[in-house]
Design a protein around this motif. Structure first.
Motif, PDB file in Angstrom:
ATOM      1  N   SER A 166      53.238  50.991  50.262  1.00  0.00           N
ATOM      2  CA  SER A 166      52.297  51.724  51.104  1.00  0.00           C
ATOM      3  C   SER A 166      50.983  50.963  51.217  1.00  0.00           C
ATOM      4  O   SER A 166      50.400  50.854  52.298  1.00  0.00           O
ATOM      5  N   ALA A 167      50.514  50.448  50.081  1.00  0.00           N
ATOM      6  CA  ALA A 167      49.275  49.664  50.102  1.00  0.00           C
ATOM      7  C   ALA A 167      49.449  48.392  50.915  1.00  0.00           C
ATOM      8  O   ALA A 167      48.556  47.988  51.670  1.00  0.00           O
ATOM      9  N   GLN A 168      50.601  47.747  50.784  1.00  0.00           N
ATOM     10  CA  GLN A 168      50.869  46.529  51.540  1.00  0.00           C
ATOM     11  C   GLN A 168      50.836  46.805  53.045  1.00  0.00           C
ATOM     12  O   GLN A 168      50.158  46.101  53.805  1.00  0.00           O
ATOM     13  N   ARG A 169      51.551  47.835  53.474  1.00  0.00           N
ATOM     14  CA  ARG A 169      51.609  48.138  54.904  1.00  0.00           C
ATOM     15  C   ARG A 169      50.229  48.518  55.444  1.00  0.00           C
ATOM     16  O   ARG A 169      49.852  48.107  56.549  1.00  0.00           O
ATOM     17  N   ALA A 170      49.478  49.293  54.660  1.00  0.00           N
ATOM     18  CA  ALA A 170      48.150  49.708  55.115  1.00  0.00           C
ATOM     19  C   ALA A 170      47.218  48.518  55.256  1.00  0.00           C
ATOM     20  O   ALA A 170      46.445  48.427  56.219  1.00  0.00           O
ATOM     21  N   MET A 171      47.286  47.566  54.308  1.00  0.00           N
ATOM     22  CA  MET A 171      46.436  46.381  54.400  1.00  0.00           C
ATOM     23  C   MET A 171      46.882  45.463  55.531  1.00  0.00           C
ATOM     24  O   MET A 171      46.043  44.838  56.186  1.00  0.00           O
ATOM     25  N   GLU A 172      48.168  45.378  55.774  1.00  0.00           N
ATOM     26  CA  GLU A 172      48.652  44.552  56.883  1.00  0.00           C
ATOM     27  C   GLU A 172      48.140  45.077  58.217  1.00  0.00           C
ATOM     28  O   GLU A 172      47.878  44.289  59.139  1.00  0.00           O
ATOM     29  N   ARG A 173      47.958  46.384  58.323  1.00  0.00           N
ATOM     30  CA  ARG A 173      47.449  46.954  59.573  1.00  0.00           C
ATOM     31  C   ARG A 173      45.994  46.574  59.822  1.00  0.00           C
ATOM     32  O   ARG A 173      45.509  46.700  60.948  1.00  0.00           O
ATOM     33  N   THR A 174      45.296  46.096  58.809  1.00  0.00           N
ATOM     34  CA  THR A 174      43.915  45.616  59.009  1.00  0.00           C
ATOM     35  C   THR A 174      43.894  44.199  59.574  1.00  0.00           C
ATOM     36  O   THR A 174      42.824  43.688  59.921  1.00  0.00           O
ATOM     37  N   GLY A 175      45.064  43.551  59.635  1.00  0.00           N
ATOM     38  CA  GLY A 175      45.137  42.176  60.111  1.00  0.00           C
ATOM     39  C   GLY A 175      45.190  41.154  59.004  1.00  0.00           C
ATOM     40  O   GLY A 175      45.266  39.945  59.273  1.00  0.00           O
ATOM     41  N   ALA A 176      45.161  41.608  57.752  1.00  0.00           N
ATOM     42  CA  ALA A 176      45.203  40.685  56.621  1.00  0.00           C
ATOM     43  C   ALA A 176      46.620  40.185  56.378  1.00  0.00           C
ATOM     44  O   ALA A 176      47.603  40.851  56.723  1.00  0.00           O
ATOM     45  N   GLU A 177      46.705  39.012  55.781  1.00  0.00           N
ATOM     46  CA  GLU A 177      47.978  38.501  55.283  1.00  0.00           C
ATOM     47  C   GLU A 177      48.139  39.017  53.856  1.00  0.00           C
ATOM     48  O   GLU A 177      47.280  38.779  53.005  1.00  0.00           O
ATOM     49  N   VAL A 178      49.219  39.750  53.582  1.00  0.00           N
ATOM     50  CA  VAL A 178      49.337  40.477  52.322  1.00  0.00           C
ATOM     51  C   VAL A 178      50.529  39.982  51.512  1.00  0.00           C
ATOM     52  O   VAL A 178      51.633  39.823  52.041  1.00  0.00           O
ATOM     53  N   THR A 179      50.293  39.755  50.227  1.00  0.00           N
ATOM     54  CA  THR A 179      51.334  39.378  49.282  1.00  0.00           C
ATOM     55  C   THR A 179      51.359  40.398  48.155  1.00  0.00           C
ATOM     56  O   THR A 179      50.313  40.746  47.610  1.00  0.00           O
ATOM     57  N   VAL A 180      52.545  40.875  47.812  1.00  0.00           N
ATOM     58  CA  VAL A 180      52.730  41.721  46.631  1.00  0.00           C
ATOM     59  C   VAL A 180      53.274  40.834  45.523  1.00  0.00           C
ATOM     60  O   VAL A 180      54.342  40.236  45.663  1.00  0.00           O
ATOM     61  N   THR A 181      52.529  40.713  44.429  1.00  0.00           N
ATOM     62  CA  THR A 181      52.940  39.786  43.374  1.00  0.00           C
ATOM     63  C   THR A 181      52.394  40.227  42.020  1.00  0.00           C
ATOM     64  O   THR A 181      51.379  40.916  41.939  1.00  0.00           O
ATOM     65  N   SER A 182      53.072  39.785  40.967  1.00  0.00           N
ATOM     66  CA  SER A 182      52.596  39.991  39.596  1.00  0.00           C
ATOM     67  C   SER A 182      52.031  38.696  39.015  1.00  0.00           C
ATOM     68  O   SER A 182      51.702  38.649  37.825  1.00  0.00           O
ATOM     69  N   ASP A 183      51.909  37.666  39.844  1.00  0.00           N
ATOM     70  CA  ASP A 183      51.433  36.363  39.398  1.00  0.00           C
ATOM     71  C   ASP A 183      49.905  36.376  39.282  1.00  0.00           C
ATOM     72  O   ASP A 183      49.203  36.457  40.295  1.00  0.00           O
ATOM     73  N   PRO A 184      49.363  36.296  38.069  1.00  0.00           N
ATOM     74  CA  PRO A 184      47.900  36.346  37.910  1.00  0.00           C
ATOM     75  C   PRO A 184      47.177  35.225  38.648  1.00  0.00           C
ATOM     76  O   PRO A 184      46.069  35.420  39.142  1.00  0.00           O
ATOM     77  N   ARG A 185      47.797  34.052  38.726  1.00  0.00           N
ATOM     78  CA  ARG A 185      47.149  32.921  39.402  1.00  0.00           C
ATOM     79  C   ARG A 185      46.964  33.215  40.881  1.00  0.00           C
ATOM     80  O   ARG A 185      45.888  32.974  41.444  1.00  0.00           O
ATOM     81  N   VAL A 186      48.007  33.740  41.526  1.00  0.00           N
ATOM     82  CA  VAL A 186      47.913  34.075  42.954  1.00  0.00           C
ATOM     83  C   VAL A 186      46.893  35.189  43.165  1.00  0.00           C
ATOM     84  O   VAL A 186      46.105  35.164  44.109  1.00  0.00           O
ATOM     85  N   GLY A 213      38.359  40.959  35.649  1.00  0.00           N
ATOM     86  CA  GLY A 213      37.113  40.498  35.059  1.00  0.00           C
ATOM     87  C   GLY A 213      36.662  39.160  35.604  1.00  0.00           C
ATOM     88  O   GLY A 213      35.469  38.960  35.905  1.00  0.00           O
ATOM     89  N   ARG A 214      37.594  38.228  35.767  1.00  0.00           N
ATOM     90  CA  ARG A 214      37.248  36.902  36.270  1.00  0.00           C
ATOM     91  C   ARG A 214      36.854  36.961  37.746  1.00  0.00           C
ATOM     92  O   ARG A 214      35.926  36.263  38.170  1.00  0.00           O
ATOM     93  N   ARG A 215      37.539  37.785  38.514  1.00  0.00           N
ATOM     94  CA  ARG A 215      37.185  37.894  39.929  1.00  0.00           C
ATOM     95  C   ARG A 215      35.793  38.503  40.091  1.00  0.00           C
ATOM     96  O   ARG A 215      34.979  38.023  40.879  1.00  0.00           O
ATOM     97  N   VAL A 216      35.516  39.559  39.346  1.00  0.00           N
ATOM     98  CA  VAL A 216      34.208  40.197  39.455  1.00  0.00           C
ATOM     99  C   VAL A 216      33.110  39.233  39.031  1.00  0.00           C
ATOM    100  O   VAL A 216      32.060  39.129  39.674  1.00  0.00           O
ATOM    101  N   ALA A 217      33.349  38.499  37.949  1.00  0.00           N
ATOM    102  CA  ALA A 217      32.353  37.530  37.473  1.00  0.00           C
ATOM    103  C   ALA A 217      32.089  36.451  38.511  1.00  0.00           C
ATOM    104  O   ALA A 217      30.971  35.930  38.612  1.00  0.00           O
ATOM    105  N   GLY A 218      33.104  36.117  39.305  1.00  0.00           N
ATOM    106  CA  GLY A 218      32.955  35.095  40.330  1.00  0.00           C
ATOM    107  C   GLY A 218      32.595  35.630  41.697  1.00  0.00           C
ATOM    108  O   GLY A 218      32.570  34.882  42.681  1.00  0.00           O
ATOM    109  N   GLY A 219      32.352  36.942  41.805  1.00  0.00           N
ATOM    110  CA  GLY A 219      31.987  37.535  43.086  1.00  0.00           C
ATOM    111  C   GLY A 219      33.133  37.646  44.063  1.00  0.00           C
ATOM    112  O   GLY A 219      32.920  37.695  45.282  1.00  0.00           O
ATOM    113  N   ARG A 220      34.376  37.723  43.554  1.00  0.00           N
ATOM    114  CA  ARG A 220      35.567  37.808  44.413  1.00  0.00           C
ATOM    115  C   ARG A 220      35.961  39.268  44.584  1.00  0.00           C
ATOM    116  O   ARG A 220      36.148  39.992  43.599  1.00  0.00           O
ATOM    117  N   PRO A 221      36.156  39.755  45.809  1.00  0.00           N
ATOM    118  CA  PRO A 221      36.359  41.186  46.048  1.00  0.00           C
ATOM    119  C   PRO A 221      37.625  41.762  45.404  1.00  0.00           C
ATOM    120  O   PRO A 221      38.697  41.153  45.424  1.00  0.00           O
TER     121      PRO A 221
END
Length: 217
Positions: free
Chosen positions: A17-37, A69-77
């Motif tokens: 549901s989250a994937q489909r909703a974000m795709e409707r915003t025009g974003a390219e969406v990936t569902v993953t458990s990979d922390p690096r991605v 934590g790392r994303r917030v520290a780096g200003g990543r949304p």
């Protein structure tokens, strides 16, 4: 080029549901458990359903707490949804039964505060509610105050404890709703945003909110 958004799969949340909703915003969406991605994406969505303790345990096991934590520290949304919002706070207090003792679980600690059972005559709080957003909200820009969002929860943050005393730093924008008592419905704090309701299930208003967030990426 469209923004790349990751919906983080750590075993909790309405991923598709989250994937489909974000795709409707025009974003390219990936569902993953990979922390690096998840760490490298333009935007990260952290859904969550169920009990605070189970959600937090799964998030830690997948390395999601460190990614946030790392994303917030780096200003990543980052945008967290439902129990995803709750685990950003210091702790959650749950009660297994009517006569059971309350058990506290440590959260991510991005914001001070405790997630507690709502004091309301009917639980869970399930259905559509209006919210009270601050005038300078980015998430709720263009959304009518009478618009409703879909909630399903029994626990919430009942008090906001973080205060900003630095005039050069914008204080967090906190949106409130009410079910039996006031509770935190959404927070916007620099790169970290979260909603207690489900924007992906909230019709046109939820779609506008997600589009507003995607526009910041």
């Amino acid at each position: 080029m469209p923004a790349h958004v990751v919906v983080f799969d750590y075993g909790s949340g309405n991923l598709r549901s989250a994937q489909r909703a974000m795709e409707r915003t025009g974003a390219e969406v990936t569902v993953t458990s990979d922390p690096r991605v998840a760490l490298e994406s333009d935007g990260l969505v952290v859904p969550g359903v169920g009990a605070f303790s189970a959600c937090m345990s799964s998030l830690r096991a997948a390395g999601g707490d460190r990614v946030i934590g790392r994303r917030v520290a780096g200003g990543r949304p980052v945008l967290a949804i439902c129990v995803g919002l709750q685990v950003l706070f210091d702790r959650g207090v749950e009660q297994a039964g009517v006569h059971a003792e309350e058990k506290a679980t440590e959260g991510c600690g991005e914001w001070p505060g405790t997630v507690e059972r709502l004091r309301a005559p009917i639980l869970p709080h399930m259905g559509w509610n209006t919210v009270r957003a601050p005038e300078d909200s980015v998430l709720f820009d263009g959304i009518d105050p009478d618009d409703r969002f879909y909630f399903v929860h029994s626990y919430a943050v009942r008090t906001w404890e973080l205060a900003s005393h630095n005039p050069r730093v914008n204080p967090p924008r906190v949106t409130w709703a009410e079910h039996g008592e006031p509770f935190v419905a959404a927070v916007e704090n620099g790169p970290l945003s979260a909603t207690q309701f489900h924007p992906e299930k909230s019709g046109d208003a939820g779609a506008r909110l997600l589009a507003n967030w995607a526009a910041t990426l």
